[in-house]
Write a protein that holds these residues in place. Structure first.
Motif, PDB file in Angstrom:
ATOM      1  N   HIS A 133      45.662  -0.535 -25.305  1.00 34.40           N
ATOM      2  CA  HIS A 133      44.643   0.445 -25.693  1.00 34.40           C
ATOM      3  C   HIS A 133      43.243  -0.003 -25.270  1.00 34.40           C
ATOM      4  N   GLU A 134      43.003  -1.288 -25.241  1.00 36.25           N
ATOM      5  CA  GLU A 134      41.718  -1.765 -24.727  1.00 36.25           C
ATOM      6  C   GLU A 134      41.582  -1.405 -23.251  1.00 36.25           C
ATOM      7  N   MET A 135      42.662  -1.583 -22.495  1.00 38.58           N
ATOM      8  CA  MET A 135      42.641  -1.197 -21.086  1.00 38.58           C
ATOM      9  C   MET A 135      42.392   0.304 -20.940  1.00 38.58           C
ATOM     10  N   LEU A 136      43.010   1.098 -21.803  1.00 40.03           N
ATOM     11  CA  LEU A 136      42.802   2.545 -21.767  1.00 40.03           C
ATOM     12  C   LEU A 136      41.336   2.893 -21.998  1.00 40.03           C
ATOM     13  N   ALA A 137      40.703   2.184 -22.919  1.00 37.83           N
ATOM     14  CA  ALA A 137      39.293   2.455 -23.219  1.00 37.83           C
ATOM     15  C   ALA A 137      38.424   2.186 -22.000  1.00 37.83           C
ATOM     16  N   TYR A 138      38.671   1.066 -21.314  1.00 35.64           N
ATOM     17  CA  TYR A 138      37.891   0.734 -20.125  1.00 35.64           C
ATOM     18  C   TYR A 138      38.155   1.728 -18.985  1.00 35.64           C
ATOM     19  N   LEU A 139      39.413   2.096 -18.802  1.00 37.49           N
ATOM     20  CA  LEU A 139      39.757   3.041 -17.747  1.00 37.49           C
ATOM     21  C   LEU A 139      39.133   4.408 -18.006  1.00 37.49           C
ATOM     22  N   TYR A 145      35.854  -6.665 -35.139  1.00 39.08           N
ATOM     23  CA  TYR A 145      37.176  -6.467 -34.538  1.00 39.08           C
ATOM     24  C   TYR A 145      37.402  -4.980 -34.287  1.00 39.08           C
ATOM     25  N   GLU A 146      38.050  -4.662 -33.198  1.00 40.26           N
ATOM     26  CA  GLU A 146      38.394  -3.278 -32.852  1.00 40.26           C
ATOM     27  C   GLU A 146      39.777  -3.266 -32.222  1.00 40.26           C
ATOM     28  N   CYS A 147      40.658  -2.432 -32.756  1.00 42.56           N
ATOM     29  CA  CYS A 147      42.009  -2.352 -32.193  1.00 42.56           C
ATOM     30  C   CYS A 147      42.110  -1.282 -31.111  1.00 42.56           C
ATOM     31  N   PHE A 148      41.040  -0.527 -30.893  1.00 47.01           N
ATOM     32  CA  PHE A 148      41.003   0.526 -29.878  1.00 47.01           C
ATOM     33  C   PHE A 148      42.082   1.595 -30.113  1.00 47.01           C
ATOM     34  N   GLY A 149      42.425   1.812 -31.366  1.00 56.72           N
ATOM     35  CA  GLY A 149      43.398   2.847 -31.697  1.00 56.72           C
ATOM     36  C   GLY A 149      44.837   2.379 -31.710  1.00 56.72           C
ATOM     37  N   GLN A 151      43.859   8.194 -28.523  1.00 58.32           N
ATOM     38  CA  GLN A 151      42.699   7.691 -29.251  1.00 58.32           C
ATOM     39  C   GLN A 151      42.427   6.255 -28.844  1.00 58.32           C
ATOM     40  N   VAL A 152      41.175   5.937 -28.575  1.00 56.23           N
ATOM     41  CA  VAL A 152      40.818   4.569 -28.227  1.00 56.23           C
ATOM     42  C   VAL A 152      39.817   3.998 -29.231  1.00 56.23           C
ATOM     43  N   GLN A 153      39.827   4.573 -30.419  1.00 55.84           N
ATOM     44  CA  GLN A 153      39.030   4.053 -31.529  1.00 55.84           C
ATOM     45  C   GLN A 153      39.923   3.971 -32.753  1.00 55.84           C
ATOM     46  N   ALA A 154      39.653   2.985 -33.582  1.00 62.42           N
ATOM     47  CA  ALA A 154      40.492   2.775 -34.761  1.00 62.42           C
ATOM     48  C   ALA A 154      40.412   3.944 -35.742  1.00 62.42           C
ATOM     49  N   ASP A 155      41.553   4.309 -36.278  1.00 66.56           N
ATOM     50  CA  ASP A 155      41.656   5.315 -37.332  1.00 66.56           C
ATOM     51  C   ASP A 155      42.410   4.660 -38.481  1.00 66.56           C
ATOM     52  N   CYS A 156      41.677   3.942 -39.301  1.00 65.24           N
ATOM     53  CA  CYS A 156      42.300   3.122 -40.346  1.00 65.24           C
ATOM     54  C   CYS A 156      43.080   3.948 -41.368  1.00 65.24           C
ATOM     55  N   ARG A 189      21.097   0.766 -21.781  1.00 68.52           N
ATOM     56  CA  ARG A 189      21.542   2.091 -21.366  1.00 68.52           C
ATOM     57  C   ARG A 189      22.237   2.023 -20.009  1.00 68.52           C
ATOM     58  N   GLY A 190      23.394   2.654 -19.948  1.00 71.49           N
ATOM     59  CA  GLY A 190      24.137   2.659 -18.701  1.00 71.49           C
ATOM     60  C   GLY A 190      24.900   1.390 -18.414  1.00 71.49           C
ATOM     61  N   SER A 191      24.838   0.414 -19.314  1.00 75.09           N
ATOM     62  CA  SER A 191      25.587  -0.825 -19.087  1.00 75.09           C
ATOM     63  C   SER A 191      27.079  -0.511 -19.042  1.00 75.09           C
ATOM     64  N   ILE A 192      27.814  -1.346 -18.340  1.00 76.81           N
ATOM     65  CA  ILE A 192      29.216  -1.055 -18.061  1.00 76.81           C
ATOM     66  C   ILE A 192      30.145  -1.843 -18.977  1.00 76.81           C
ATOM     67  N   PHE A 193      31.065  -1.125 -19.606  1.00 73.12           N
ATOM     68  CA  PHE A 193      32.137  -1.719 -20.407  1.00 73.12           C
ATOM     69  C   PHE A 193      31.625  -2.440 -21.659  1.00 73.12           C
ATOM     70  N   LEU A 194      30.471  -2.039 -22.160  1.00 70.04           N
ATOM     71  CA  LEU A 194      29.986  -2.558 -23.436  1.00 70.04           C
ATOM     72  C   LEU A 194      30.754  -1.869 -24.552  1.00 70.04           C
ATOM     73  N   THR A 195      31.292  -2.638 -25.491  1.00 68.23           N
ATOM     74  CA  THR A 195      32.079  -2.072 -26.586  1.00 68.23           C
ATOM     75  C   THR A 195      31.332  -2.169 -27.911  1.00 68.23           C
ATOM     76  N   GLN A 196      31.778  -1.369 -28.865  1.00 69.72           N
ATOM     77  CA  GLN A 196      31.181  -1.416 -30.194  1.00 69.72           C
ATOM     78  C   GLN A 196      31.391  -2.793 -30.829  1.00 69.72           C
ATOM     79  N   VAL A 197      32.497  -3.433 -30.491  1.00 68.68           N
ATOM     80  CA  VAL A 197      32.766  -4.777 -30.994  1.00 68.68           C
ATOM     81  C   VAL A 197      31.663  -5.735 -30.575  1.00 68.68           C
ATOM     82  N   GLN A 198      31.287  -5.697 -29.296  1.00 70.68           N
ATOM     83  CA  GLN A 198      30.230  -6.579 -28.804  1.00 70.68           C
ATOM     84  C   GLN A 198      28.904  -6.275 -29.494  1.00 70.68           C
TER      85      GLN A 198
END
Length: 268
Positions: A108-114, A68-72, A8-13, A236-245
């Motif tokens: 986990h942030e690296m995993l999300a980008y990969l 803030y996002e912990c990426f899971g 998982q690369v999204q937080a599950d609080c 649209r199609g932008s690279i490595f944009l996160t929900q945090v940003q």
């Protein structure tokens, strides 16, 4: 080609011990109304590890929590690394757990980008390399606490970053990619700017006016979009944009985001 993550690369609080609310420090600022030291539970953290003001964080001055996002990483540390043993009932693990958490967050942030890179059709030439490094990174997240704490995270990040840069080049190569002339765009007037295929890696876009800007296929990894105005912008199609940003910026119903990202409730 594409890859489905075994992680998982999204937080599950619901499956986390409120680690971001305890392990991380913050200072009184525009993002937080008070100071808090690392290892000290936030005053809003309830006994069940839920936030007592989750629905009113911005109104109460805790805007920093909403971006803030912990990426899971939170649930990984809570349920896998420590096998469901929380820091309240097992206080002997608390200090170590709080030290492990930010390390896991980086992995986990690296995993999300990969994972994003693997799911771009343009990266087919480096798919095997991406898959190999993703598997290596996932293996690191399974290390025991002592090994995680001693892990050379910057060295591994360099390996990952080389592939992310290559990903960016492949995605943007047919868009006459532009490299940012500078990194400081704080408060910049970029309304309607043509930033398609631009490299904005690490750019400071705080409070920048990006209304109606064309940011399709732009590389925005690490870009600071706090209070940037994205009203009507096309990402649209932008690279490595996160929900945090996205959460840290301002926008409206006309803002176009990549698939998988949501418009925050505070956008008009």
């Amino acid at each position: 080609m594409s890859a489905k993550p075994p992680f998982q690369v999204q937080a599950d609080c619901e499956n986390c011990f409120g680690l971001c609310c305890v392990a991380l420090p913050y200072a009184k600022s525009a993002d937080f109304p008070i100071d808090k030291d690392s290892g000290t539970p936030c005053r809003n953290l309830q006994y069940d590890y839920r936030c007592g003001i989750h629905q009113a964080l911005r109104e109460k001055g805790f805007k920093g929590c909403t971006v803030y996002e912990c990426f899971g990483a939170g649930q990984k540390v809570s349920q896998v690394t420590y096998a469901g043993k929380d820091w309240r009932n097992h206080p002997d693990t608390a200090k170590e757990m709080f030290e492990v958490f930010p390390i896991m967050q980086q992995l986990h942030e690296m995993l999300a980008y990969l994972h994003e890179a693997l799911n771009r059709k343009e990266t087919e030439p480096i798919f095997k390399d991406l898959q190999t490094v993703l598997e290596q990174t996932e293996a690191l997240t399974g290390l025991n606490p002592e090994s995680l704490i001693s892990l050379n995270v910057p060295a591994h990040r360099c390996i990952v970053n080389e592939l992310l840069i290559r990903t960016s080049e492949l995605v943007r190569k047919n868009t006459a990619p532009k490299k940012a002339k500078k990194l400081d765009y704080i408060g910049a007037k970029l309304k309607g700017a043509n930033l398609r295929g631009a490299s904005l890696r690490g750019a400071l876009l705080i409070a920048a006016n990006l209304r109606n800007a064309d940011m399709r296929l732009a590389d925005v990894i690490g870009a600071d979009l706090r209070d940037a105005d994205l009203s009507g912008a096309d990402l649209r199609g932008s690279i490595f944009l996160t929900q945090v940003q996205v959460n840290s910026a301002r926008g409206d119903r006309e803002t176009k985001l990549p698939d998988g990202l949501k418009k925050p409730a505070h956008w008009t």
